[in-house]
Structure formats: C-alpha cells, structure tokens
Design a protein around this motif. Sequence first.
Motif, PDB file in Angstrom:
ATOM      1  N   ASN A 240      17.711  10.635   1.886  1.00  0.00           N
ATOM      2  CA  ASN A 240      18.422  10.147   0.680  1.00  0.00           C
ATOM      3  C   ASN A 240      18.351   8.457   0.884  1.00  0.00           C
ATOM      4  O   ASN A 240      18.774   7.911   2.102  1.00  0.00           O
ATOM      5  CB  ASN A 240      19.783  10.493   0.640  1.00  0.00           C
TER       6      ASN A 240
ATOM      7  N   SER B  42      20.048   5.013  -0.257  1.00  0.00           N
ATOM      8  CA  SER B  42      21.413   4.531  -0.788  1.00  0.00           C
ATOM      9  C   SER B  42      20.616   3.474  -1.957  1.00  0.00           C
ATOM     10  O   SER B  42      21.615   2.926  -2.663  1.00  0.00           O
ATOM     11  CB  SER B  42      22.145   3.825   0.393  1.00  0.00           C
ATOM     12  N   THR B  43      19.728   2.764  -1.421  1.00  0.00           N
ATOM     13  CA  THR B  43      18.925   1.742  -2.383  1.00  0.00           C
ATOM     14  C   THR B  43      17.868   2.454  -2.745  1.00  0.00           C
ATOM     15  O   THR B  43      16.925   2.640  -2.054  1.00  0.00           O
ATOM     16  CB  THR B  43      18.858   0.341  -1.739  1.00  0.00           C
ATOM     17  N   PRO B  44      17.758   2.441  -3.989  1.00  0.00           N
ATOM     18  CA  PRO B  44      16.443   3.210  -4.655  1.00  0.00           C
ATOM     19  C   PRO B  44      15.057   2.434  -4.122  1.00  0.00           C
ATOM     20  O   PRO B  44      14.914   1.260  -4.439  1.00  0.00           O
ATOM     21  CB  PRO B  44      16.477   3.156  -6.210  1.00  0.00           C
ATOM     22  N   TYR B  45      14.185   3.446  -3.728  1.00  0.00           N
ATOM     23  CA  TYR B  45      12.774   2.871  -3.164  1.00  0.00           C
ATOM     24  C   TYR B  45      12.970   2.073  -1.873  1.00  0.00           C
ATOM     25  O   TYR B  45      11.889   1.376  -1.603  1.00  0.00           O
ATOM     26  CB  TYR B  45      12.178   2.357  -4.526  1.00  0.00           C
TER      27      TYR B  45
ATOM     28  N   TRP C 199      15.466  17.742  -6.899  1.00  0.00           N
ATOM     29  CA  TRP C 199      15.106  16.831  -5.688  1.00  0.00           C
ATOM     30  C   TRP C 199      16.066  17.352  -4.428  1.00  0.00           C
ATOM     31  O   TRP C 199      16.012  16.647  -3.369  1.00  0.00           O
ATOM     32  CB  TRP C 199      15.407  15.342  -5.988  1.00  0.00           C
TER      33      TRP C 199
ATOM     34  N   LYS D 160       5.681   2.948  -5.958  1.00  0.00           N
ATOM     35  CA  LYS D 160       6.665   3.010  -6.965  1.00  0.00           C
ATOM     36  C   LYS D 160       6.332   3.292  -8.320  1.00  0.00           C
ATOM     37  O   LYS D 160       5.124   2.792  -8.665  1.00  0.00           O
ATOM     38  CB  LYS D 160       7.503   1.700  -6.982  1.00  0.00           C
TER      39      LYS D 160
END
Length: 210
Positions: free
Chosen positions: A7, A9-12, A63, A189
């Motif tokens: 996981n 915590s900050t996308p990508y 996911w 991305k």
Amino acid sequence: DIIRQFNLSTPYDITTGVLNSNLWVGQYETNPTGVRFSPDGTKVFVMGTGSNKLHRWNLSVPWEFGSTAYHSSGFVPNGGIQGMDIDPTGTKVIFMQSTGTVFDYTMLTPWSPSSLSSGSNHYVGADGSTSRGVRFGPDGKQLFTTESNLNRVRQHSLPTPYSLVGATYTGKSLSVVSFGSGPYDIAFKPDATGMYICSLNTARIYQYSL
C-alpha cells in the motif's frame, strides 16, 4: 511463487510503500515472470515459465489480494516467456520471449485466458540482448521493452495503438545501469509522468520521473 502487495500512502510514490498482503500462486505457477491487473482492479493475471500459462484470479475487493479466488488459465505454447502485457479492453495480450520476440495473442472473450488465440509475432530485440519486460505506453502508441544484460529500456513506436503491426524502434533507449541494473519489468504512471523499473539484480523497484 509469491506476489506481494504494498500500500502506498502517497499515490504512485514507492518510497511510501508498506507491505499489505501476499498472493501465493505456487499451486498453479512455480516461476512467475509477469503480473498485470485489469483497470478496475477486480482481476489479476500471472504468467510464468513453470506452467507456460496465463492465469487469472478474481478479486472480490478491488486491488486486495485477501479477496482472491482462482478463475481460469490459458496455455501459451511459446516457451521462455519473460514478460507480458494486456490492453485496457482485455482482448489483446502480448508475451515477450527472452530472444526479443513479442507474440501477439487475442482473448476472444475479454479477460478470459481460456479463450486465448495466437496471432502474429514481431522481433523487437537487439543483437546480443536478453529481453525481459514488455509494456504498452499509457496511450498504446508506444511499446517499451527491457534488456536485462544491456541494462536499458528501449522505446518502439506503434502506428496503430496496441497493435504490433508496423512496430518500429524509435532509436531512443534509457540506460539504467546506475539505478536498477538488470531491468526486468516496467510500468508507468497513467499520466505518463513516471516510470518504474523492477531490477533483477537488486530485487528493488526504481522510480523515474519523465
């Protein structure tokens, strides 16, 4: 034979990754070489050289590996498959052989490996290279391949999005010898501003800004 889920915590941003869960695939594939998800996160696909099959699991919670159930598989007769990718519609699958040949398959029923049908093949490698990963660009107009022994990523142009017919090398490549040597798989991305390289030599994922 384990696929790990982290996981972010900050996308990508892979520096914020925390291990969440694992998916053991050894019952069906002992040497996984590629993994892909459907865009909605409800299906995960695994390819490997142990079975020479493309396997699908369903995820009841998108996911999340803790909600998986095995669905089906399809045999890929071309040996030595190192990487694969699937187009956003779930109808086209490409498989990368270590020799630099990419095999073009169709899933006659979208997202169903059991409906795999072989098509054409295209050589996208380079002399002396060992090809590993293969990935469509975010808009399907480019194809990217990794060459583990030459420590580089190569870019190819696709005249028709997600079609290998007429694919040509653009002459552009990226050396990753300093970061992520022995590149195996590759990802981007969705907005094409970032690239991720999985290194065979260091067992790490490296993030690049584009």
